[in-house]
Motif scaffolding. Sequence first.
Motif, short mmCIF file in Angstrom:
data_model
loop_
_atom_site.label_atom_id
_atom_site.label_comp_id
_atom_site.label_asym_id
_atom_site.label_seq_id
_atom_site.Cartn_x
_atom_site.Cartn_y
_atom_site.Cartn_z
N VAL A 151 0.84 -0.97 0.09
CA VAL A 151 0.21 0.14 -0.24
C VAL A 151 0.55 1.28 0.17
O VAL A 151 1.56 1.24 0.99
CB VAL A 151 -0.98 0.04 1.61
N ARG A 152 0.59 1.88 -0.84
CA ARG A 152 1.57 3.14 -0.78
C ARG A 152 1.10 4.76 -1.10
O ARG A 152 0.31 4.51 -2.38
CB ARG A 152 2.37 2.80 -2.30
N PRO A 153 0.65 5.52 -0.70
CA PRO A 153 -0.03 6.69 -0.84
C PRO A 153 0.77 7.42 -0.37
O PRO A 153 2.12 8.00 -0.52
CB PRO A 153 -0.48 6.67 1.44
N GLY A 301 2.55 -1.76 -10.39
CA GLY A 301 1.96 -1.03 -9.57
C GLY A 301 3.25 -0.40 -8.94
O GLY A 301 3.51 0.77 -8.00
N ASP A 302 4.59 -0.80 -9.22
CA ASP A 302 5.85 -1.13 -8.59
C ASP A 302 5.98 0.95 -9.28
O ASP A 302 6.73 1.50 -9.35
CB ASP A 302 6.62 -1.97 -8.86
N ILE A 303 6.29 0.48 -10.69
CA ILE A 303 6.39 1.41 -12.05
C ILE A 303 5.19 2.66 -11.38
O ILE A 303 6.47 4.07 -11.13
CB ILE A 303 6.04 0.95 -13.08
N SER A 305 4.38 3.83 -8.78
CA SER A 305 4.44 4.37 -7.46
C SER A 305 5.87 5.03 -7.50
O SER A 305 5.63 6.07 -6.99
CB SER A 305 4.23 3.24 -5.74
N ASP A 306 6.85 4.97 -8.08
CA ASP A 306 8.16 6.08 -8.97
C ASP A 306 7.68 6.77 -9.29
O ASP A 306 7.72 8.39 -9.20
CB ASP A 306 9.04 4.76 -9.34
N GLY A 307 6.48 6.54 -9.89
CA GLY A 307 6.86 7.59 -10.97
C GLY A 307 5.60 8.86 -10.25
O GLY A 307 5.54 9.71 -10.59
N PRO A 332 10.15 2.35 3.11
CA PRO A 332 10.30 3.39 2.09
C PRO A 332 10.48 2.59 0.49
O PRO A 332 10.68 1.34 0.21
CB PRO A 332 11.31 4.03 2.23
N CYS A 333 9.48 3.86 -0.74
CA CYS A 333 9.31 3.07 -1.94
C CYS A 333 10.91 3.37 -2.30
O CYS A 333 10.90 2.13 -3.52
CB CYS A 333 8.21 4.21 -2.46
N HIS A 334 11.95 3.36 -1.66
CA HIS A 334 12.83 4.31 -2.52
C HIS A 334 13.51 2.83 -2.78
O HIS A 334 13.85 1.98 -1.82
CB HIS A 334 13.96 5.19 -2.57
MG MG Z 1 10.17 -0.05 -6.50
#
Ligand code: MG
Length: 406
Positions: A151-153, A301-303, A305-307, A332-334
């Motif tokens: 889950v990535r807000p 979803g990965d791509i 969220s970095d965008g 963290p997403c990074h």
């Molecule tokens: Mg990623």
Amino acid sequence: MMLPSVRPVLGRMAFSLTTSVSSRGLKTLKIGLIPGDGIGKEVIPAGRHVLEALPAEDGLNFQFVDLIAGFECFKATGVALPEETVKVLKEECDGALFGAVRYVVAWSYILSQIESPDQAANSTSSPTTKVAGYSSPIVALRKKLGLYANVRPVKSVGDDRPVDMVIVRENTEDLYVKEEKIWTLEDGTKIAEAIKRITEKASYNIGKLAFDLAVQRGAARSTSSIPTLHSNGPIVTITHKSNVLSTTDGLFRETVRKVYEDNVEKYAGVNVQEQIVDSMVYRMFREPEIFDVVVAPNLYGDILSDGAAALVGSLGVIPSANVGDTFVIGEPCHGSAPDIEGKNIANPIATIRSTALMLEFMGYAKPAARIHAAVDAHMVEKKISTPDLGGTATTTQVTEDIIKRL
Ligand code: MG
Ligand code: NAI
């Protein structure tokens, strides 16, 4: 435009394995800390300090257990994810924080795994070569602990460009099953393949979490006096590429839709939309304010969220929670950011927000909201920022400023 700062409570469950209550009436939570590699080792301590600084009125006390995983761990021990790390998380911890890991497989190693045409011809089931070796520990952990959702807000603060969305990424399958192989054709050229696996079960789980989250966010907004971007009720945007991948992404799309159809009453107020992933990227950059909950298979979803991180200034501010029915890992997403490691300039905000998300999913809404509010207040002021946000402050200074505001 002044942005909404509604903080919908995402958590559903208060699960705890080891919770005890101290003489001061504080509950003790045992948190596993897995810094990993690179800046993971600089930002995970920030998360720990923030938890330690929560006031007693929130009722929590923390015990920490240091755990290893990642590339350095692989170099030292021969495994990227030691069994002991998994065992301690499963048997002793109430929740965990994961930093980032370096992910490297040398191309020379891959080449060394390729069968020659002779070998392939003699092999019973040619082509057969499956590439083994170092494998991402976080991908393995998500599977081993049943953390089926990431889950990535992504939310802006103050008068930045308005964004208030949550990307709900499937976390266990798709191309991340990592069943890859490579072999040589008779003409001497190489060919490589990867399996993209989508199951009805995982798609249903992720769909359900996305709709539940949309309802919770909608409910939280409706009782808040703060203006919202989503005044017409919650929206779930199903993202896929079923126009091309009609079987795999088709199953994902149909199954997430079925979650809605099976629970029409429960999800009555939710507006269900769809977006093919390439146009999703386009629209997300053109009009990010229209998106609320976005649900997607693992890779998209990965791509996405970095965008989406670019919309709010930096990858260094985007948190995530790896969520299952009985455990949660804040992350963290990074990645491990080798370009800035060891300089004490990594932005700790993604990790600090992940710490709050972890608490939210563990059922502790109050301290979570306190952390989110402190981060928002820090960010609105824009006085003390790491270089990724245009400042000159250190990881330590940002962490201290947020702690002051708790
Ligand atoms: Mg990623
Ligand atoms: P990355 O996320 O590590 O870095 C991308 C860019 O964002 C870099 O310029 C970096 O300096 C910057 N950045 C990232 N986090 C930041 C922070 N907290 N503060 C300030 N700036 C930040 O992605 P990259 O460079 O593609 O990958 C580096 C390594 O991390 C690779 O080995 C990759 O496989 C691994 N990785 C691991 C992940 C995980 O552990 N979950 C996720 C993504 C990548």
